[in-house]
Scaffold this motif. Structure first.
Motif, PDB file in Angstrom:
ATOM      1  N   TYR A  90      83.580 -19.469  41.174  1.00 44.43           N
ATOM      2  CA  TYR A  90      83.167 -18.331  40.356  1.00 44.43           C
ATOM      3  C   TYR A  90      84.238 -17.247  40.458  1.00 44.43           C
ATOM      4  O   TYR A  90      84.594 -16.806  41.550  1.00 44.43           O
ATOM      5  N   PHE A  91      84.732 -16.833  39.293  1.00 43.99           N
ATOM      6  CA  PHE A  91      85.774 -15.823  39.231  1.00 43.99           C
ATOM      7  C   PHE A  91      85.209 -14.530  38.652  1.00 43.99           C
ATOM      8  O   PHE A  91      84.511 -14.540  37.634  1.00 43.99           O
ATOM      9  N   CYS A  92      85.549 -13.438  39.278  1.00 44.24           N
ATOM     10  CA  CYS A  92      85.289 -12.117  38.754  1.00 44.24           C
ATOM     11  C   CYS A  92      86.579 -11.603  38.116  1.00 44.24           C
ATOM     12  O   CYS A  92      87.682 -11.908  38.599  1.00 44.24           O
ATOM     13  N   ALA A  93      86.452 -10.842  37.049  1.00 43.81           N
ATOM     14  CA  ALA A  93      87.621 -10.239  36.414  1.00 43.81           C
ATOM     15  C   ALA A  93      87.262  -8.838  35.943  1.00 43.81           C
ATOM     16  O   ALA A  93      86.084  -8.518  35.711  1.00 43.81           O
ATOM     17  N   SER A  94      88.283  -8.003  35.802  1.00 48.63           N
ATOM     18  CA  SER A  94      88.051  -6.657  35.279  1.00 48.63           C
ATOM     19  C   SER A  94      89.235  -6.231  34.430  1.00 48.63           C
ATOM     20  O   SER A  94      90.342  -6.770  34.555  1.00 48.63           O
ATOM     21  N   THR A  95      88.968  -5.278  33.554  1.00 54.71           N
ATOM     22  CA  THR A  95      90.026  -4.736  32.719  1.00 54.71           C
ATOM     23  C   THR A  95      89.726  -3.285  32.385  1.00 54.71           C
ATOM     24  O   THR A  95      88.570  -2.847  32.412  1.00 54.71           O
ATOM     25  N   LEU A  96      90.797  -2.574  32.053  1.00 57.60           N
ATOM     26  CA  LEU A  96      90.652  -1.162  31.719  1.00 57.60           C
ATOM     27  C   LEU A  96      90.067  -0.986  30.320  1.00 57.60           C
ATOM     28  O   LEU A  96      89.302  -0.064  30.054  1.00 57.60           O
ATOM     29  N   GLY A  97      90.453  -1.890  29.406  1.00 58.11           N
ATOM     30  CA  GLY A  97      89.931  -1.737  28.062  1.00 58.11           C
ATOM     31  C   GLY A  97      90.663  -2.597  27.069  1.00 58.11           C
ATOM     32  O   GLY A  97      91.286  -3.591  27.408  1.00 58.11           O
ATOM     33  N   GLN A  98      90.588  -2.172  25.836  1.00 57.55           N
ATOM     34  CA  GLN A  98      91.097  -2.967  24.728  1.00 57.55           C
ATOM     35  C   GLN A  98      92.578  -3.249  24.876  1.00 57.55           C
ATOM     36  O   GLN A  98      93.367  -2.350  25.148  1.00 57.55           O
ATOM     37  N   GLY A  99      92.907  -4.513  24.679  1.00 58.88           N
ATOM     38  CA  GLY A  99      94.302  -4.903  24.685  1.00 58.88           C
ATOM     39  C   GLY A  99      94.928  -5.002  26.050  1.00 58.88           C
ATOM     40  O   GLY A  99      96.115  -5.272  26.169  1.00 58.88           O
ATOM     41  N   VAL A 100      94.140  -4.784  27.082  1.00 53.90           N
ATOM     42  CA  VAL A 100      94.666  -4.836  28.443  1.00 53.90           C
ATOM     43  C   VAL A 100      94.260  -6.147  29.106  1.00 53.90           C
ATOM     44  O   VAL A 100      93.126  -6.589  28.974  1.00 53.90           O
ATOM     45  N   THR A 101      95.175  -6.725  29.822  1.00 54.79           N
ATOM     46  CA  THR A 101      94.925  -8.016  30.450  1.00 54.79           C
ATOM     47  C   THR A 101      93.791  -7.938  31.466  1.00 54.79           C
ATOM     48  O   THR A 101      93.689  -6.976  32.227  1.00 54.79           O
ATOM     49  N   GLN A 102      92.960  -8.953  31.485  1.00 51.06           N
ATOM     50  CA  GLN A 102      91.931  -9.062  32.517  1.00 51.06           C
ATOM     51  C   GLN A 102      92.580  -9.524  33.824  1.00 51.06           C
ATOM     52  O   GLN A 102      93.354 -10.476  33.838  1.00 51.06           O
ATOM     53  N   HIS A 103      92.223  -8.849  34.891  1.00 51.06           N
ATOM     54  CA  HIS A 103      92.718  -9.203  36.218  1.00 51.06           C
ATOM     55  C   HIS A 103      91.650 -10.012  36.944  1.00 51.06           C
ATOM     56  O   HIS A 103      90.495  -9.586  37.023  1.00 51.06           O
ATOM     57  N   PHE A 104      92.061 -11.141  37.488  1.00 48.79           N
ATOM     58  CA  PHE A 104      91.115 -12.036  38.154  1.00 48.79           C
ATOM     59  C   PHE A 104      91.162 -11.870  39.664  1.00 48.79           C
ATOM     60  O   PHE A 104      92.229 -11.662  40.246  1.00 48.79           O
ATOM     61  N   GLY A 105      89.993 -12.025  40.286  1.00 49.85           N
ATOM     62  CA  GLY A 105      89.946 -12.169  41.734  1.00 49.85           C
ATOM     63  C   GLY A 105      90.315 -13.594  42.121  1.00 49.85           C
ATOM     64  O   GLY A 105      90.546 -14.449  41.259  1.00 49.85           O
ATOM     65  N   ASP A 106      90.354 -13.843  43.423  1.00 52.21           N
ATOM     66  CA  ASP A 106      90.748 -15.161  43.916  1.00 52.21           C
ATOM     67  C   ASP A 106      89.633 -16.194  43.844  1.00 52.21           C
ATOM     68  O   ASP A 106      89.844 -17.362  44.142  1.00 52.21           O
ATOM     69  N   GLY A 107      88.429 -15.740  43.491  1.00 51.94           N
ATOM     70  CA  GLY A 107      87.332 -16.676  43.302  1.00 51.94           C
ATOM     71  C   GLY A 107      86.477 -16.882  44.539  1.00 51.94           C
ATOM     72  O   GLY A 107      86.929 -16.684  45.675  1.00 51.94           O
ATOM     73  N   THR A 108      85.231 -17.262  44.301  1.00 49.48           N
ATOM     74  CA  THR A 108      84.325 -17.701  45.367  1.00 49.48           C
ATOM     75  C   THR A 108      83.950 -19.144  45.071  1.00 49.48           C
ATOM     76  O   THR A 108      83.428 -19.450  44.001  1.00 49.48           O
ATOM     77  N   ARG A 109      84.204 -20.002  46.052  1.00 50.00           N
ATOM     78  CA  ARG A 109      83.805 -21.405  45.902  1.00 50.00           C
ATOM     79  C   ARG A 109      82.360 -21.536  46.365  1.00 50.00           C
ATOM     80  O   ARG A 109      82.053 -21.289  47.537  1.00 50.00           O
ATOM     81  N   LEU A 110      81.456 -21.876  45.454  1.00 49.15           N
ATOM     82  CA  LEU A 110      80.040 -22.022  45.777  1.00 49.15           C
ATOM     83  C   LEU A 110      79.691 -23.497  45.864  1.00 49.15           C
ATOM     84  O   LEU A 110      79.916 -24.251  44.912  1.00 49.15           O
ATOM     85  N   SER A 111      79.167 -23.886  47.018  1.00 47.59           N
ATOM     86  CA  SER A 111      78.771 -25.280  47.239  1.00 47.59           C
ATOM     87  C   SER A 111      77.270 -25.314  47.468  1.00 47.59           C
ATOM     88  O   SER A 111      76.760 -24.665  48.400  1.00 47.59           O
ATOM     89  N   ILE A 112      76.557 -26.056  46.654  1.00 41.64           N
ATOM     90  CA  ILE A 112      75.107 -26.176  46.770  1.00 41.64           C
ATOM     91  C   ILE A 112      74.782 -27.552  47.366  1.00 41.64           C
ATOM     92  O   ILE A 112      75.218 -28.576  46.837  1.00 41.64           O
ATOM     93  N   LEU A 113      74.029 -27.526  48.461  1.00 39.91           N
ATOM     94  CA  LEU A 113      73.711 -28.778  49.151  1.00 39.91           C
ATOM     95  C   LEU A 113      72.303 -29.251  48.831  1.00 39.91           C
ATOM     96  O   LEU A 113      71.404 -28.428  48.565  1.00 39.91           O
TER      97      LEU A 113
END
Lengths: 113, 117
Positions: A90-113
């Motif tokens: 699962y990746f989270c991303a954020s951006t300042l607004g229109q036309g601005v690149t989304q910045h991604f986090g490094d992700g959370t690996r979710l494992s369901i057993l």
């Protein structure tokens, strides 16, 4: 350079349990996103969030999913009753607004057993 | 609905050589942004390069350049002087609607690039 931070990096949970994935977006960003990547597959959009409400959600984002920004800095994704098929990165991303690149986090690996 | 297609699931290139990854997309919008993201084994998503649709000039970032053909809806990535660290999954991606803040990224399925020493 400011970064999007995600915790934990890896979460292991029993099926049926609730899980909360946490993200700290870049501080002056206004738009927030969650994406999901099942192993070996492409990255898929889950939800976008702006001005304290959901802007858009995908078909994947059903009633078991919710997002909130509880304190002005964290942005969380909650899965109420996890299923085996929720196992993914699962990746989270954020951006300042229109036309601005989304910045991604490094992700959370979710494992369901 | 917009789609992004990467027709090469895997590619290999000799170290120091040049390789081109293909991407096509479909959209009815005239204003949009295109991206290439790199995902190494650590599974981070790293932005490689971006292209604004209104710009005719192809974007370049050091050894990475694109060939943007708007009429053909084609957006290929060229990697020159390939290095071992370039080995990764590469995703082509699209944002439409002028790149508005609440627009979602649409990703292709990815191309896994192997660098041969």
């Amino acid at each position: 350079e400011p970064e999007v931070t995600q915790t934990p990096s890896h979460q292991v949970t029993q099926m049926g349990q609730e899980v909360i994935l946490r993200c700290v977006p870049i501080s002056n960003h206004l738009y927030f996103y969650w994406y999901r990547q099942i192993l070996g597959q492409k990255v898929e959009f889950l939800v976008s969030f702006y001005n304290n409400e959901i802007s858009e959600k995908s078909e994947i984002f059903d009633d078991q999913f919710s997002v909130e920004r509880p304190d002005g800095s964290n942005f969380t994704l909650k899965i109420r009753s996890t299923k085996l098929e929720d196992s993914a990165m699962y990746f989270c991303a954020s951006t300042l607004g229109q036309g601005v690149t989304q910045h991604f986090g490094d992700g959370t690996r979710l494992s369901i057993l | 609905a917009q789609t992004v297609t990467q027709s090469q699931p895997e590619m290999s290139v000799q170290e120091a050589e040049t390789v081109t990854l293909s991407c096509t997309y479909d959209t009815s919008e005239s204003d949009y942004y295109l991206f290439w993201y790199k995902q190494p084994p650590s599974r981070q998503m790293i932005l490689v390069i971006r292209q604004e649709a209104y710009k005719q000039q192809n974007a370049t970032e050091n050894r990475f350049s694109v060939n943007f053909q708007k009429a053909a809806k084609s957006f290929s990535l060229k990697i020159s002087d390939s290095q071992l660290g370039d080995a990764a999954m590469y995703f082509c991606a699209y944002i439409g609607g002028g790149g508005g803040g609440d627009d979602k990224i649409i990703f292709g399925k990815g191309t896994r690039l192997h660098i041969l020493p």
